[in-house]
Design an enzyme around this catalytic site. Structure first.
Site, PDB file in Angstrom:
ATOM      1  NE  ARG A 163       2.961   5.826   3.932  1.00 22.52           N
ATOM      2  CZ  ARG A 163       2.270   4.903   2.977  1.00 22.52           C
ATOM      3  NH1 ARG A 163       4.170   3.843   3.790  1.00 22.52           N
ATOM      4  NH2 ARG A 163       2.211   4.193   2.389  1.00 22.52           N
ATOM      5  NE  ARG A 184       3.331  -1.631   1.736  1.00 18.67           N
ATOM      6  CZ  ARG A 184       1.946  -0.624   1.687  1.00 18.67           C
ATOM      7  NH1 ARG A 184       1.047  -1.461   1.120  1.00 18.67           N
ATOM      8  NH2 ARG A 184       1.964   0.052   2.366  1.00 18.67           N
ATOM      9  NE  ARG A 186      -2.604   8.475   1.645  1.00 23.10           N
ATOM     10  CZ  ARG A 186      -2.700   7.763   0.399  1.00 23.10           C
ATOM     11  NH1 ARG A 186      -2.919   7.530  -0.978  1.00 23.10           N
ATOM     12  NH2 ARG A 186      -2.315   6.262   1.550  1.00 23.10           N
ATOM     13  NE  ARG A 199       5.318   1.830  -1.009  1.00 24.46           N
ATOM     14  CZ  ARG A 199       3.557   1.908  -0.981  1.00 24.46           C
ATOM     15  NH1 ARG A 199       2.832   0.942  -1.370  1.00 24.46           N
ATOM     16  NH2 ARG A 199       3.377   3.306  -0.326  1.00 24.46           N
ATOM     17  CE  LYS A 242      -5.409   2.911   1.358  1.00 29.56           C
ATOM     18  NZ  LYS A 242      -4.530   2.852   2.877  1.00 29.56           N
TER      19      LYS A 242
HETATM   20  P1  ADP Z   1      -2.453  -0.245   1.607  1.00 25.65           P
HETATM   21  O1  ADP Z   1      -3.144  -0.577  -0.135  1.00 25.65           O
HETATM   22  O2  ADP Z   1      -3.537  -0.616   2.067  1.00 25.65           O
HETATM   23  O3  ADP Z   1      -1.538   0.070   1.760  1.00 25.65           O
HETATM   24  P2  ADP Z   1      -1.562  -3.276   1.729  1.00 25.65           P
HETATM   25  O4  ADP Z   1      -3.037  -4.094   0.974  1.00 25.65           O
HETATM   26  O5  ADP Z   1      -0.451  -2.819   0.790  1.00 25.65           O
HETATM   27  O6  ADP Z   1      -1.809  -2.352   1.603  1.00 25.65           O
HETATM   28  O7  ADP Z   1      -1.169  -3.962   2.799  1.00 25.65           O
HETATM   29  C1  ADP Z   1      -0.314  -3.991   2.968  1.00 25.65           C
HETATM   30  C2  ADP Z   1       1.160  -5.232   3.321  1.00 25.65           C
HETATM   31  O8  ADP Z   1      -0.719  -5.999   4.639  1.00 25.65           O
HETATM   32  C3  ADP Z   1       0.693  -5.231   2.642  1.00 25.65           C
HETATM   33  O9  ADP Z   1       2.405  -6.222   2.357  1.00 25.65           O
HETATM   34  C4  ADP Z   1       0.023  -7.507   2.986  1.00 25.65           C
HETATM   35  O10 ADP Z   1       0.139  -8.193   2.078  1.00 25.65           O
HETATM   36  C5  ADP Z   1      -0.513  -7.428   4.304  1.00 25.65           C
HETATM   37  N1  ADP Z   1      -2.300  -7.458   4.186  1.00 25.65           N
HETATM   38  C6  ADP Z   1      -2.375  -7.162   3.738  1.00 25.65           C
HETATM   39  N2  ADP Z   1      -4.118  -7.839   3.940  1.00 25.65           N
HETATM   40  C7  ADP Z   1      -3.716  -8.467   4.896  1.00 25.65           C
HETATM   41  C8  ADP Z   1      -4.406  -8.739   5.767  1.00 25.65           C
HETATM   42  N3  ADP Z   1      -5.701  -9.703   5.719  1.00 25.65           N
HETATM   43  N4  ADP Z   1      -3.683  -9.815   6.493  1.00 25.65           N
HETATM   44  C9  ADP Z   1      -2.366  -9.703   6.820  1.00 25.65           C
HETATM   45  N5  ADP Z   1      -1.477  -9.100   5.992  1.00 25.65           N
HETATM   46  C10 ADP Z   1      -2.386  -8.351   4.942  1.00 25.65           C
HETATM   47  P1  AMP Z   2      -0.396   4.730  -1.531  1.00 30.96           P
HETATM   48  O1  AMP Z   2       0.443   3.300  -2.168  1.00 30.96           O
HETATM   49  O2  AMP Z   2      -1.239   5.107  -1.652  1.00 30.96           O
HETATM   50  O3  AMP Z   2       0.666   4.146   0.691  1.00 30.96           O
HETATM   51  O4  AMP Z   2       0.483   6.246  -1.122  1.00 30.96           O
HETATM   52  C1  AMP Z   2       1.892   6.478  -0.916  1.00 30.96           C
HETATM   53  C2  AMP Z   2       2.339   7.528  -1.214  1.00 30.96           C
HETATM   54  O5  AMP Z   2       1.780   8.839  -2.224  1.00 30.96           O
HETATM   55  C3  AMP Z   2       1.116   8.195   0.119  1.00 30.96           C
HETATM   56  O6  AMP Z   2       2.009   8.859   1.626  1.00 30.96           O
HETATM   57  C4  AMP Z   2       1.164  10.135  -0.503  1.00 30.96           C
HETATM   58  O7  AMP Z   2       2.096  10.370  -0.741  1.00 30.96           O
HETATM   59  C5  AMP Z   2       1.037   9.359  -2.218  1.00 30.96           C
HETATM   60  N1  AMP Z   2      -0.294   9.488  -2.689  1.00 30.96           N
HETATM   61  C6  AMP Z   2      -0.774   8.376  -2.960  1.00 30.96           C
HETATM   62  N2  AMP Z   2      -2.661   8.838  -2.756  1.00 30.96           N
HETATM   63  C7  AMP Z   2      -2.935   9.963  -2.587  1.00 30.96           C
HETATM   64  C8  AMP Z   2      -3.820  11.026  -2.723  1.00 30.96           C
HETATM   65  N3  AMP Z   2      -5.238  10.685  -2.659  1.00 30.96           N
HETATM   66  N4  AMP Z   2      -3.262  12.462  -2.180  1.00 30.96           N
HETATM   67  C9  AMP Z   2      -2.101  12.659  -1.372  1.00 30.96           C
HETATM   68  N5  AMP Z   2      -1.257  11.664  -2.043  1.00 30.96           N
HETATM   69  C10 AMP Z   2      -1.625  10.497  -2.151  1.00 30.96           C
END
Ligand code: ADP
Ligand code: AMP
Length: 214
Positions: A171, A127, A88, A160, A13
């Protein structure tokens, strides 16, 4: 253009939201980034949020909703925005709809980035996030030019806390229980669009631009 990014944690995302923000010139609003910035700055909100985040749980709705509603009412959001990690839960989605309706507005698209649970575990294990600017990398799929160092600001890349394997499964469970119901919610609202999130980052983005327009 007002867009919501849906999908499991690690589905991509944030990666896609940043590309959308750059191409369509709208702010990228990540609630996760907002909480991490608050944790780094030692604010009260950060302290409260951290106790939930570290356990892989969602931060309570009342700590999230007003924050987002205030943010989308700011001047730079007048031409739209891309929400990443919000809503969420169903109550968050309802609160957002209500706040927008009071302004005569509504969301345009909810884009669901579909990635099966098996792939998520590899995604999150690899990541790496920049300790300075928060930029995201992946050891295999989106590597930094120099391992462990941010391309943009030169700071260290870290795993992270909530991407540690013991928290990832938790999660995912939270996602299935509390966030996945939003797929039906936005299908009923007529704005859900699905993209295959298992393909390359650029291919996912191509699908998204087909939905949003060139
Ligand atoms: P989210 O925001 O949904 O938690 P991220 O955008 O941080 O996810 O992506 C999670 C991990 O996967 C990151 O390390 C990112 O670089 C990698 N990633 C994102 N999109 C792809 C893809 N299409 N193919 C492979 N790896 C990806
Ligand atoms: P993210 O960076 O989107 O993966 O979010 C990291 C963490 O932040 C999540 O696992 C939740 O603990 C918290 N968080 C982020 N967005 C929300 C939301 N909209 N509602 C509740 N918790 C959130």
């Amino acid at each position: 253009m007002k867009i919501i990014m849906l999908g499991a944690p690690g589905a991509g995302k944030g990666t896609q939201a940043k590309k959308i923000a750059a191409k369509y010139q709208v702010p990228h609003i990540s609630t996760g980034d907002i909480f991490r910035a608050n944790i780094k700055n030692g604010t009260e909100l950060g302290k409260k949020a951290k106790t939930y985040m570290d356990q892989g749980l969602l931060v309570p709705d009342e700590l999230v909703v007003d924050l987002v509603v205030d943010r989308v009412n700011q001047e730079d959001c007048r031409n739209g925005y891309v929400l990443d990690g919000f809503p969420r839960t169903i109550p968050q989605a309802e609160a957002l709809d209500k706040a927008l309706a009071s302004l005569g507005q509504k969301m345009d698209y909810a884009i669901d980035v579909e990635v099966p649970d098996e792939n998520i575990v590899t995604r999150m294990g690899g990541r790496r996030a920049c300790a300075g600017c928060g930029a995201t990398y992946h050891l295999v799929y989106a590597p930094a030019k120099e391992e462990g160092i941010c391309d943009t600001c030169g700071k260290e890349l870290v795993l992270r806390d909530d991407d540690k394997p013991e928290t990832v499964q938790k999660r995912l469970n939270v996602y299935h229980e509390q966030t996945q119901p939003l797929i039906d919610y936005y299908t009923q609202a007529g704005i859900l669009r699905k993209v295959d999130g298992t393909v390359d980052i650029e291919d996912v983005f191509r699908e998204i631009t087909k939905i949003l327009g060139e």
